[in-house]
Design a protein around this motif. Sequence first.
Motif, PDB file in Angstrom:
ATOM      1  N   CYS A  86      40.082  71.029  31.454  1.00  0.00           N
ATOM      2  CA  CYS A  86      41.429  70.520  31.737  1.00  0.00           C
ATOM      3  C   CYS A  86      41.372  69.174  32.454  1.00  0.00           C
ATOM      4  CB  CYS A  86      42.181  71.528  32.595  1.00  0.00           C
ATOM      5  SG  CYS A  86      42.325  73.174  31.871  1.00  0.00           S
ATOM      6  N   THR A  87      42.384  68.362  32.218  1.00  0.00           N
ATOM      7  CA  THR A  87      42.464  67.042  32.830  1.00  0.00           C
ATOM      8  C   THR A  87      43.910  66.593  32.898  1.00  0.00           C
ATOM      9  OG1 THR A  87      41.724  64.740  32.668  1.00  0.00           O
ATOM     10  CG2 THR A  87      42.154  65.871  30.615  1.00  0.00           C
ATOM     11  N   PHE A  88      44.172  65.573  33.708  1.00  0.00           N
ATOM     12  CA  PHE A  88      45.518  65.034  33.802  1.00  0.00           C
ATOM     13  C   PHE A  88      45.887  64.146  32.614  1.00  0.00           C
ATOM     14  CE2 PHE A  88      45.052  65.645  38.538  1.00  0.00           C
ATOM     15  CZ  PHE A  88      46.057  66.590  38.637  1.00  0.00           C
ATOM     16  N   SER A  89      44.905  63.522  31.979  1.00  0.00           N
ATOM     17  CA  SER A  89      45.224  62.546  30.928  1.00  0.00           C
ATOM     18  C   SER A  89      44.294  62.691  29.727  1.00  0.00           C
ATOM     19  CB  SER A  89      45.156  61.119  31.483  1.00  0.00           C
ATOM     20  OG  SER A  89      43.923  60.899  32.140  1.00  0.00           O
ATOM     21  N   PRO A  90      44.476  63.751  28.943  1.00  0.00           N
ATOM     22  CA  PRO A  90      43.648  63.939  27.746  1.00  0.00           C
ATOM     23  C   PRO A  90      44.118  63.068  26.598  1.00  0.00           C
ATOM     24  CG  PRO A  90      45.282  65.659  27.863  1.00  0.00           C
ATOM     25  CD  PRO A  90      45.458  64.832  29.109  1.00  0.00           C
ATOM     26  N   VAL A  91      43.248  62.919  25.614  1.00  0.00           N
ATOM     27  CA  VAL A  91      43.588  62.220  24.372  1.00  0.00           C
ATOM     28  C   VAL A  91      43.183  63.115  23.210  1.00  0.00           C
ATOM     29  CG1 VAL A  91      43.231  60.165  22.954  1.00  0.00           C
ATOM     30  CG2 VAL A  91      43.184  59.976  25.452  1.00  0.00           C
ATOM     31  N   VAL A  92      44.062  63.223  22.220  1.00  0.00           N
ATOM     32  CA  VAL A  92      43.736  63.950  20.989  1.00  0.00           C
ATOM     33  C   VAL A  92      43.215  62.937  19.976  1.00  0.00           C
ATOM     34  CG1 VAL A  92      44.604  65.389  19.112  1.00  0.00           C
ATOM     35  CG2 VAL A  92      45.535  65.660  21.419  1.00  0.00           C
ATOM     36  N   PHE A  93      41.983  63.160  19.494  1.00  0.00           N
ATOM     37  CA  PHE A  93      41.378  62.281  18.494  1.00  0.00           C
ATOM     38  C   PHE A  93      41.236  63.026  17.175  1.00  0.00           C
ATOM     39  CE2 PHE A  93      39.628  60.568  22.496  1.00  0.00           C
ATOM     40  CZ  PHE A  93      39.877  59.209  22.328  1.00  0.00           C
ATOM     41  N   ASP A  94      41.169  62.242  16.075  1.00  0.00           N
ATOM     42  CA  ASP A  94      40.721  62.852  14.829  1.00  0.00           C
ATOM     43  C   ASP A  94      39.254  62.496  14.616  1.00  0.00           C
ATOM     44  OD1 ASP A  94      40.524  60.310  13.677  1.00  0.00           O
ATOM     45  OD2 ASP A  94      42.327  60.517  12.456  1.00  0.00           O
ATOM     46  N   THR A  95      38.666  63.030  13.583  1.00  0.00           N
ATOM     47  CA  THR A  95      37.225  62.831  13.372  1.00  0.00           C
ATOM     48  C   THR A  95      36.857  61.394  13.038  1.00  0.00           C
ATOM     49  OG1 THR A  95      37.549  63.624  11.103  1.00  0.00           O
ATOM     50  CG2 THR A  95      36.740  65.218  12.719  1.00  0.00           C
ATOM     51  N   ASN A  96      37.839  60.562  12.722  1.00  0.00           N
ATOM     52  CA  ASN A  96      37.577  59.134  12.500  1.00  0.00           C
ATOM     53  C   ASN A  96      37.715  58.318  13.792  1.00  0.00           C
ATOM     54  OD1 ASN A  96      37.025  59.449   9.807  1.00  0.00           O
ATOM     55  ND2 ASN A  96      39.045  58.804   9.079  1.00  0.00           N
ATOM     56  N   GLY A  97      38.020  58.999  14.900  1.00  0.00           N
ATOM     57  CA  GLY A  97      38.179  58.296  16.171  1.00  0.00           C
ATOM     58  C   GLY A  97      39.571  57.781  16.425  1.00  0.00           C
ATOM     59  N   ARG A  98      40.517  58.094  15.562  1.00  0.00           N
ATOM     60  CA  ARG A  98      41.903  57.651  15.752  1.00  0.00           C
ATOM     61  C   ARG A  98      42.552  58.479  16.856  1.00  0.00           C
ATOM     62  NH1 ARG A  98      46.159  58.633  10.910  1.00  0.00           N
ATOM     63  NH2 ARG A  98      44.974  60.585  11.011  1.00  0.00           N
ATOM     64  N   ALA A  99      43.220  57.821  17.787  1.00  0.00           N
ATOM     65  CA  ALA A  99      43.922  58.512  18.860  1.00  0.00           C
ATOM     66  C   ALA A  99      45.282  58.975  18.342  1.00  0.00           C
ATOM     67  CB  ALA A  99      44.096  57.603  20.064  1.00  0.00           C
TER      68      ALA A  99
END
Length: 306
Positions: A207-220
């Motif tokens: 867990c974190t305050f500021s996660p990012v969801v990425f796809d397998t190509n590195g796109r946020a």
Amino acid sequence: MRMNKKMVTAAVLGLAFSFGAAYQAPVMAAPAETNVSVQVNVQHEAKSIVTWEKGSNAAIEVWGVGYAPANVPAARGQALARRAAMVDGYRQLAETIEGVQVDSETTMRDLAIESDVVKTNVKALVKGARIIDEHNNEDGSYSVKMTIPMFGESSVASVALPQVKQTAFISDIPKASEAFKPTKEEQKVAVGYTGIIIDASGLGLQCTFSPVVFDTNGRAIYGMLEIDRDYAISHGMVEYSNDLQASAANSRAGANPLVVKAISVKGGGNSVNPVNPVISVEDGDKILFANEKSGMLGKHAVVFVK
């Protein structure tokens, strides 16, 4: 010289930041009322948790344990044991806060080292911890349950999020790629999605305050976008859960969430801290296409199952 509560609190806060997490120690009160000493006892297992799964009500909770000195009257011994338990609780709270992950590369300890303001604010949080339970134990010790909120006013988030580096942000919510061709059924249901649930169970997501969801190509796909900082401080960017079915039935993702399975989890940059879920490119496009129709990401209707 008589030591008041403020002096005891200040003393333990200074000690707390110098203790390693491995020293899970109870506190033994010294006979003299003006002196409280901290002693390591590896047989004592400290109880400290962060209840991320409670959403905006998430908190750090610890049980401080204190022991009365020998050969003192019972009433005085209990008072000293209670004071010692509070000192132990303050120490555990400070240590637990230090380990909270702010983003994929930064902990609260890192922020405190870099900023005297953060260090001062963390000490204020610990000093203001609430006691929510306390009792005598059969072995003669005294236990005090103390808590600090993770979100809201005077919370860990209120100290951490103003310090989040700009590298944790993505400037805009992207659109689905041109190669994505949704079926008629996908176009129809996309309008009705109320949020997204990313199932990262079994992958070791932290867990974190500021996660990012990425796809397998590195796109946020989702990150600290145009998020209202006040909202992030009061509610968090995402809601964490340990149960997929419970999240689908009752969570900030709403009554009709789009559920996708994470492929892996990762850190960011040179970090190995697994706080960011990684999904397939196709699922990323499904989320972004649905967001174009419903605007669910802008409503922070995102849940991570860990």
